[in-house]
Design a protein around this motif. Structure first.
Motif, PDB file in Angstrom:
ATOM      1  N   ILE A  52       0.864  -1.172   0.000  1.00 54.44           N
ATOM      2  CA  ILE A  52       0.000   0.000   0.000  1.00 54.44           C
ATOM      3  C   ILE A  52       0.903   1.224   0.000  1.00 54.44           C
ATOM      4  CG2 ILE A  52      -1.797   1.265   1.236  1.00 54.44           C
ATOM      5  CD1 ILE A  52      -2.426  -1.533   2.596  1.00 54.44           C
ATOM      6  N   ILE A  53       0.641   2.111  -0.944  1.00 53.34           N
ATOM      7  CA  ILE A  53       1.353   3.392  -0.978  1.00 53.34           C
ATOM      8  C   ILE A  53       0.338   4.448  -0.583  1.00 53.34           C
ATOM      9  CG2 ILE A  53       2.659   5.044  -2.364  1.00 53.34           C
ATOM     10  CD1 ILE A  53       3.403   2.662  -4.225  1.00 53.34           C
ATOM     11  N   ILE A  54       0.538   5.018   0.586  1.00 55.29           N
ATOM     12  CA  ILE A  54      -0.408   6.005   1.106  1.00 55.29           C
ATOM     13  C   ILE A  54       0.087   7.392   0.768  1.00 55.29           C
ATOM     14  CG2 ILE A  54      -1.435   7.006   3.184  1.00 55.29           C
ATOM     15  CD1 ILE A  54      -1.264   4.213   4.453  1.00 55.29           C
ATOM     16  N   GLY A  55      -0.761   8.155   0.111  1.00 54.70           N
ATOM     17  CA  GLY A  55      -0.500   9.564  -0.130  1.00 54.70           C
ATOM     18  C   GLY A  55      -1.438  10.369   0.754  1.00 54.70           C
ATOM     19  N   THR A  56      -0.895  11.267   1.528  1.00 57.09           N
ATOM     20  CA  THR A  56      -1.734  12.058   2.424  1.00 57.09           C
ATOM     21  C   THR A  56      -1.291  13.509   2.464  1.00 57.09           C
ATOM     22  OG1 THR A  56      -2.617  12.272   4.680  1.00 57.09           O
ATOM     23  CG2 THR A  56      -0.351  11.474   4.477  1.00 57.09           C
ATOM     24  N   PRO A  57      -2.246  14.419   2.455  1.00 57.47           N
ATOM     25  CA  PRO A  57      -1.897  15.807   2.746  1.00 57.47           C
ATOM     26  C   PRO A  57      -1.772  15.975   4.258  1.00 57.47           C
ATOM     27  CG  PRO A  57      -4.245  15.636   2.317  1.00 57.47           C
ATOM     28  CD  PRO A  57      -3.660  14.266   2.103  1.00 57.47           C
ATOM     29  N   THR A  58      -1.284  17.104   4.658  1.00 59.80           N
ATOM     30  CA  THR A  58      -1.175  17.436   6.074  1.00 59.80           C
ATOM     31  C   THR A  58      -2.240  18.469   6.397  1.00 59.80           C
ATOM     32  OG1 THR A  58       1.193  17.054   5.961  1.00 59.80           O
ATOM     33  CG2 THR A  58       0.380  18.280   7.866  1.00 59.80           C
ATOM     34  N   ARG A 110      13.019  10.660  -5.656  1.00 57.42           N
ATOM     35  CA  ARG A 110      12.662  10.000  -4.407  1.00 57.42           C
ATOM     36  C   ARG A 110      11.358   9.222  -4.522  1.00 57.42           C
ATOM     37  NH1 ARG A 110      12.582  14.643  -0.840  1.00 57.42           N
ATOM     38  NH2 ARG A 110      11.857  13.237   0.770  1.00 57.42           N
ATOM     39  N   LEU A 111      10.419   9.692  -5.340  1.00 60.92           N
ATOM     40  CA  LEU A 111       9.194   8.928  -5.579  1.00 60.92           C
ATOM     41  C   LEU A 111       9.507   7.640  -6.334  1.00 60.92           C
ATOM     42  CD1 LEU A 111       6.695  11.806  -6.438  1.00 60.92           C
ATOM     43  CD2 LEU A 111       6.650  10.333  -4.400  1.00 60.92           C
ATOM     44  N   ASP A 112      10.411   7.725  -7.319  1.00 63.44           N
ATOM     45  CA  ASP A 112      10.846   6.520  -8.029  1.00 63.44           C
ATOM     46  C   ASP A 112      11.470   5.519  -7.047  1.00 63.44           C
ATOM     47  OD1 ASP A 112      10.028   7.714 -10.382  1.00 63.44           O
ATOM     48  OD2 ASP A 112      12.052   8.114 -11.120  1.00 63.44           O
ATOM     49  N   ARG A 113      12.291   6.027  -6.171  1.00 67.51           N
ATOM     50  CA  ARG A 113      12.955   5.177  -5.172  1.00 67.51           C
ATOM     51  C   ARG A 113      11.951   4.584  -4.189  1.00 67.51           C
ATOM     52  NH1 ARG A 113      18.276   4.267  -3.233  1.00 67.51           N
ATOM     53  NH2 ARG A 113      17.950   2.510  -1.837  1.00 67.51           N
ATOM     54  N   LEU A 114      10.916   5.351  -3.845  1.00 65.33           N
ATOM     55  CA  LEU A 114       9.871   4.857  -2.953  1.00 65.33           C
ATOM     56  C   LEU A 114       9.184   3.632  -3.553  1.00 65.33           C
ATOM     57  CD1 LEU A 114       8.311   5.581  -0.259  1.00 65.33           C
ATOM     58  CD2 LEU A 114       6.603   6.606  -1.764  1.00 65.33           C
ATOM     59  N   VAL A 115       8.901   3.701  -4.843  1.00 68.27           N
ATOM     60  CA  VAL A 115       8.290   2.562  -5.539  1.00 68.27           C
ATOM     61  C   VAL A 115       9.222   1.353  -5.465  1.00 68.27           C
ATOM     62  CG1 VAL A 115       7.606   1.678  -7.814  1.00 68.27           C
ATOM     63  CG2 VAL A 115       6.858   3.959  -7.082  1.00 68.27           C
ATOM     64  N   GLU A 116      10.474   1.568  -5.791  1.00 66.99           N
ATOM     65  CA  GLU A 116      11.446   0.473  -5.777  1.00 66.99           C
ATOM     66  C   GLU A 116      11.595  -0.124  -4.381  1.00 66.99           C
ATOM     67  OE1 GLU A 116      16.199  -0.038  -6.487  1.00 66.99           O
ATOM     68  OE2 GLU A 116      15.124   1.341  -7.807  1.00 66.99           O
TER      69      GLU A 116
END
Length: 188
Positions: free
Chosen positions: A73-79, A160-166
């Motif tokens: 699960i990749i969670i995207g959240t605003p603050t 960093r988003l690419d790395r997050l996926v990896e």
């Protein structure tokens, strides 16, 4: 591999922009993976009332069952107010305590200012740990200044988003191998 991305708000566009980019990169790099976007702005969710997640109906049932079926699960959240939005918190409340056992969970966080950098550490990670997630240690924090016309323009953020996926996929594979080796120890 079943990857679910969550855009954890029912307002705004920055988090959705970031999760769309992230899931596109996941599709490009891992074409055999099943990748699903759950944008909470697109679903009519009810508030948690203590029932088991499978007892709900409609969008609430679909969203919770989709999350429960995920490997990652990749969670995207605003603050919002130095914390996660209520729409995302409600998702956690709808799920059982052990909902994320054997699941890898990674995060990207959007915020208007760098002052909210530790929100993920102080608000989101404790919830995920309580729910037994294998948490990807690093997350991506994205400020308003990293966007221009609804696109991320900061190359470091994109990297960093690419790395997050990896990192997410590597951890799913690693934990699966560990479980498989552990299961092989039993003579069933």
């Amino acid at each position: 591999m079943n990857i679910v991305g969550i855009a954890g708000s029912n307002v705004g566009s920055k988090t959705r922009t970031a999760i769309d980019y992230t899931l596109k990169r996941a599709r490009d790099k891992y074409p055999d993976a099943t990748i699903t976007l759950l944008d909470l702005a697109e679903y009519k969710m009810v508030f948690s009332d203590g029932r088991n997640y499978w007892e709900y109906e409609g969008d609430t049932k679909y969203v919770t069952e989709t999350i429960m079926a995920a490997d990652a699960i990749i969670i995207g959240t605003p603050t919002f107010q130095a914390s996660i939005p209520a729409t995302l918190k409600n998702i956690f409340d709808l799920l059982p305590v052990n909902a994320f056992r054997d699941k890898v969970v990674s995060m990207l966080v959007t915020a208007g200012t760098a002052k909210h950098y530790l929100m993920a550490e102080q608000q989101l990670k404790p919830i995920l740990a309580y729910m037994k997630a294998h948490i990807v240690p690093t997350y991506v924090f994205i400020e308003d200044k990293d966007y221009l016309r609804k696109e991320i323009v900061n190359d470091d953020i994109l990297f960093r988003l690419d790395r997050l996926v990896e990192d997410t996929v590597v951890l799913v594979d690693a934990y699966a191998a560990i479980r498989q080796a552990k299961d092989a120890e039993y003579d069933f």
